[in-house]
Design a protein around this motif. Sequence first.
Motif, PDB file in Angstrom:
ATOM      1  N   ARG A   3       0.841  -1.193   0.000  1.00  0.00           N
ATOM      2  CA  ARG A   3       0.000   0.000   0.000  1.00  0.00           C
ATOM      3  C   ARG A   3       0.877   1.245   0.000  1.00  0.00           C
ATOM      4  O   ARG A   3       2.052   1.198   0.386  1.00  0.00           O
ATOM      5  CB  ARG A   3      -0.878   0.005   1.248  1.00  0.00           C
ATOM      6  CG  ARG A   3      -1.754  -1.226   1.397  1.00  0.00           C
ATOM      7  CD  ARG A   3      -2.276  -1.342   2.818  1.00  0.00           C
ATOM      8  NE  ARG A   3      -1.187  -1.343   3.797  1.00  0.00           N
ATOM      9  CZ  ARG A   3      -1.339  -1.064   5.077  1.00  0.00           C
ATOM     10  NH1 ARG A   3      -2.511  -0.749   5.546  1.00  0.00           N
ATOM     11  NH2 ARG A   3      -0.306  -1.100   5.908  1.00  0.00           N
ATOM     12  N   TYR A  69      -3.038   9.527   4.593  1.00  0.00           N
ATOM     13  CA  TYR A  69      -3.642   8.198   4.385  1.00  0.00           C
ATOM     14  C   TYR A  69      -4.750   7.832   5.379  1.00  0.00           C
ATOM     15  O   TYR A  69      -5.338   6.757   5.261  1.00  0.00           O
ATOM     16  CB  TYR A  69      -2.552   7.122   4.428  1.00  0.00           C
ATOM     17  CG  TYR A  69      -1.449   7.375   3.430  1.00  0.00           C
ATOM     18  CD1 TYR A  69      -1.712   7.333   2.066  1.00  0.00           C
ATOM     19  CD2 TYR A  69      -0.170   7.706   3.845  1.00  0.00           C
ATOM     20  CE1 TYR A  69      -0.712   7.611   1.144  1.00  0.00           C
ATOM     21  CE2 TYR A  69       0.841   7.980   2.923  1.00  0.00           C
ATOM     22  CZ  TYR A  69       0.557   7.925   1.578  1.00  0.00           C
ATOM     23  OH  TYR A  69       1.540   8.205   0.668  1.00  0.00           O
ATOM     24  N   GLN A  70      -5.000   8.704   6.348  1.00  0.00           N
ATOM     25  CA  GLN A  70      -6.023   8.393   7.377  1.00  0.00           C
ATOM     26  C   GLN A  70      -5.957   6.935   7.820  1.00  0.00           C
ATOM     27  O   GLN A  70      -6.928   6.175   7.662  1.00  0.00           O
ATOM     28  CB  GLN A  70      -7.430   8.700   6.840  1.00  0.00           C
ATOM     29  CG  GLN A  70      -7.705  10.159   6.591  1.00  0.00           C
ATOM     30  CD  GLN A  70      -7.570  10.505   5.144  1.00  0.00           C
ATOM     31  OE1 GLN A  70      -8.059   9.794   4.298  1.00  0.00           O
ATOM     32  NE2 GLN A  70      -6.881  11.584   4.832  1.00  0.00           N
ATOM     33  N   VAL A  72      -5.950   3.427   9.949  1.00  0.00           N
ATOM     34  CA  VAL A  72      -6.814   2.905  11.014  1.00  0.00           C
ATOM     35  C   VAL A  72      -6.192   1.622  11.580  1.00  0.00           C
ATOM     36  O   VAL A  72      -5.175   1.148  11.079  1.00  0.00           O
ATOM     37  CB  VAL A  72      -8.238   2.592  10.495  1.00  0.00           C
ATOM     38  CG1 VAL A  72      -8.965   3.854  10.115  1.00  0.00           C
ATOM     39  CG2 VAL A  72      -8.199   1.620   9.322  1.00  0.00           C
ATOM     40  N   ALA A  73      -6.839   1.103  12.609  1.00  0.00           N
ATOM     41  CA  ALA A  73      -6.470  -0.178  13.229  1.00  0.00           C
ATOM     42  C   ALA A  73      -4.966  -0.244  13.539  1.00  0.00           C
ATOM     43  O   ALA A  73      -4.420   0.709  14.090  1.00  0.00           O
ATOM     44  CB  ALA A  73      -6.926  -1.334  12.359  1.00  0.00           C
ATOM     45  N   SER A  74      -4.285  -1.342  13.166  1.00  0.00           N
ATOM     46  CA  SER A  74      -2.886  -1.489  13.596  1.00  0.00           C
ATOM     47  C   SER A  74      -2.016  -0.380  13.020  1.00  0.00           C
ATOM     48  O   SER A  74      -1.056   0.064  13.655  1.00  0.00           O
ATOM     49  CB  SER A  74      -2.340  -2.861  13.206  1.00  0.00           C
ATOM     50  OG  SER A  74      -2.398  -3.021  11.821  1.00  0.00           O
ATOM     51  N   ASP A  75      -2.346   0.129  11.824  1.00  0.00           N
ATOM     52  CA  ASP A  75      -1.558   1.230  11.256  1.00  0.00           C
ATOM     53  C   ASP A  75      -1.628   2.467  12.160  1.00  0.00           C
ATOM     54  O   ASP A  75      -0.626   3.133  12.415  1.00  0.00           O
ATOM     55  CB  ASP A  75      -2.096   1.610   9.871  1.00  0.00           C
ATOM     56  CG  ASP A  75      -1.945   0.479   8.866  1.00  0.00           C
ATOM     57  OD1 ASP A  75      -0.974  -0.298   8.986  1.00  0.00           O
ATOM     58  OD2 ASP A  75      -2.791   0.364   7.964  1.00  0.00           O
ATOM     59  N   ARG A  77      -2.431   2.476  15.349  1.00  0.00           N
ATOM     60  CA  ARG A  77      -1.768   2.191  16.634  1.00  0.00           C
ATOM     61  C   ARG A  77      -0.260   2.351  16.505  1.00  0.00           C
ATOM     62  O   ARG A  77       0.415   2.861  17.391  1.00  0.00           O
ATOM     63  CB  ARG A  77      -2.113   0.769  17.104  1.00  0.00           C
ATOM     64  CG  ARG A  77      -3.597   0.538  17.360  1.00  0.00           C
ATOM     65  CD  ARG A  77      -3.806  -0.581  18.374  1.00  0.00           C
ATOM     66  NE  ARG A  77      -3.246  -1.854  17.974  1.00  0.00           N
ATOM     67  CZ  ARG A  77      -3.875  -2.756  17.231  1.00  0.00           C
ATOM     68  NH1 ARG A  77      -5.093  -2.520  16.786  1.00  0.00           N
ATOM     69  NH2 ARG A  77      -3.296  -3.900  16.934  1.00  0.00           N
ATOM     70  N   THR A 205      -1.127  -5.833  20.188  1.00  0.00           N
ATOM     71  CA  THR A 205      -2.389  -6.457  20.616  1.00  0.00           C
ATOM     72  C   THR A 205      -3.543  -5.471  20.787  1.00  0.00           C
ATOM     73  O   THR A 205      -4.687  -5.899  20.933  1.00  0.00           O
ATOM     74  CB  THR A 205      -2.200  -7.145  21.988  1.00  0.00           C
ATOM     75  OG1 THR A 205      -1.933  -6.116  22.957  1.00  0.00           O
ATOM     76  CG2 THR A 205      -1.054  -8.126  21.979  1.00  0.00           C
TER      77      THR A 205
ATOM     78  N   PHE B 235     -12.281   0.664  14.281  1.00  0.00           N
ATOM     79  CA  PHE B 235     -11.216   1.388  13.583  1.00  0.00           C
ATOM     80  C   PHE B 235      -9.931   1.529  14.398  1.00  0.00           C
ATOM     81  O   PHE B 235      -8.926   1.986  13.882  1.00  0.00           O
ATOM     82  CB  PHE B 235     -11.718   2.759  13.113  1.00  0.00           C
ATOM     83  CG  PHE B 235     -12.630   2.638  11.921  1.00  0.00           C
ATOM     84  CD1 PHE B 235     -12.102   2.498  10.646  1.00  0.00           C
ATOM     85  CD2 PHE B 235     -14.006   2.604  12.067  1.00  0.00           C
ATOM     86  CE1 PHE B 235     -12.920   2.344   9.547  1.00  0.00           C
ATOM     87  CE2 PHE B 235     -14.848   2.449  10.980  1.00  0.00           C
ATOM     88  CZ  PHE B 235     -14.307   2.321   9.713  1.00  0.00           C
ATOM     89  N   GLU B 236      -9.973   1.176  15.662  1.00  0.00           N
ATOM     90  CA  GLU B 236      -8.736   1.245  16.450  1.00  0.00           C
ATOM     91  C   GLU B 236      -8.155  -0.137  16.694  1.00  0.00           C
ATOM     92  O   GLU B 236      -6.961  -0.348  16.573  1.00  0.00           O
ATOM     93  CB  GLU B 236      -9.004   1.951  17.778  1.00  0.00           C
ATOM     94  CG  GLU B 236      -7.703   2.270  18.523  1.00  0.00           C
ATOM     95  CD  GLU B 236      -7.930   2.913  19.873  1.00  0.00           C
ATOM     96  OE1 GLU B 236      -8.890   3.696  19.996  1.00  0.00           O
ATOM     97  OE2 GLU B 236      -7.165   2.613  20.799  1.00  0.00           O
ATOM     98  N   GLU B 244      -9.528  -6.249  10.072  1.00  0.00           N
ATOM     99  CA  GLU B 244      -8.263  -5.494  10.071  1.00  0.00           C
ATOM    100  C   GLU B 244      -7.748  -5.332   8.646  1.00  0.00           C
ATOM    101  O   GLU B 244      -7.392  -4.240   8.199  1.00  0.00           O
ATOM    102  CB  GLU B 244      -7.244  -6.244  10.948  1.00  0.00           C
ATOM    103  CG  GLU B 244      -5.785  -5.838  10.745  1.00  0.00           C
ATOM    104  CD  GLU B 244      -5.307  -4.707  11.634  1.00  0.00           C
ATOM    105  OE1 GLU B 244      -5.876  -4.540  12.719  1.00  0.00           O
ATOM    106  OE2 GLU B 244      -4.388  -3.985  11.218  1.00  0.00           O
TER     107      GLU B 244
END
Lengths: 212, 252
Positions: A3, A69-70, A72-75, A77, A205, B235-236, B244
């Motif tokens: 990406r 790139y806004q 989310v999730a693991s990115d 974090r 995690t 989203f977190e 994911e």
Amino acid sequence: MSRLLDAGLENLSTTLIKMGEIAENAVVTSIEGFLNGIDVINKVRSLSEALVSMRRKVEDDAFELIARYQPVASDLRILKSYMKIAYDLERYGRYALDISFDHKTFAKLEKGVLVDYKLEQLAEKVAKMVHMSITALKGHDAKLSKKLAGIENEVDELYMNVLKQFSRMPIRTKSLISNVLVVRYLERIADHATYIGESLVYIATGERVILR
Amino acid sequence: MSYKIEIEDLNAWFNAKKVLKDIYMKIPEKAVTAIIGPSGCGKTTLIRCINRMHELSPGGKVSGRVLLNGENIYAKDVDPVIIRRKVGMVFQKPNPFPMMSVYDNVAAGLKLTGLNDKSKLDEIVEKSLKLTSLWEEVKNELHKSGASLSGGQQQRLCIARALAVEPEVILMDEPTSALDPLASAKIEQLIRRLSKKYTIIIVTHNMQQAARVSDFTGFLYLGELVEFDETKKIFENPKTELTEKYITGEFG
């Protein structure tokens, strides 16, 4: 397919790992200078200054990646945690510089340790924690990060122990101020090692743990 | 938390092709729920099952239960027309009735219900246009064609039309995908505002939009509900690897 965000994350990770190596070098150099009575302030200062500017770069780059790139999730974090870890690494450098500065200013570079071997033990454990935190950072290793908590407890115990010893010492001792401050800085470095560990657990995690 | 809609064991087909599989979902009241997922995953079918529109599609078939205020909308004695009045729909492309004025577009649904009192109609049209922040923009042109408005205004007109019949739930199927960013932002602000009074379900391809406007998000993949949780959690720190991967753009 990689990406667009991936290249940015990789650059950021490379910078952070480089920061980790510089920070570890700063801490180890300052501890050795203190324990052996050697003037290392110029070297530690230049390492600390490098960390300050690298931290700014990590923050700016992370901010740009968020804006572009806004994530989310693991990115997301990872980016949040990288900014935080960059600050922790900068603090490693700053405390290392404080150790060298106070050693030179107040103890006139006298060979560091006043009391018994406990302060040396404390310094060794802190250096070990720094090394572990950097190793964990390289592999985003949550398991290794969690092990920091155990050593942090030992550091805290030694810290209190050493301070109690100091409180019983005659105040005329030339190196006392330097020793007290160094012990405090070492304890703070250990705290930052656990903060790094907490951030790495969060990346891996999503769990928010306290390793102190 | 109280739930406006409870979906239980919902399955849907187009002829022999099953497009929704064993969906269970509880939609909280007066909140925005977003449905995300790749093209063809069943998002639109899912919301069309919530106001009994799927059965109008060629080959469309449904099994299972959708409870609205605790009552199954698929029960034998239920009139789908009443359900569609309670559960309004806004589509991807603004679709005002082209031959009708702005006023008549909003009043159309009301007239179908038999309301002909001019002053009552005036009142509801004004209220609906105010709710969608369109009133100030069109109050002097109420008799102009609805099709003469800009794309964003047309979409807000369609929302006003849906609101005029006083629904309890509003379904929105990619309501901003045909709009520019500014017009989209106005719709998003409107969605947030309306969520204080209505239960809103929005299907969107735009994950950032889901993150911005919704309180809860469901991820649908190949007709199955993979994950449904608070938007913040999705989203977190989503629970499943599939979610994911989808929201971080690794596939889809």
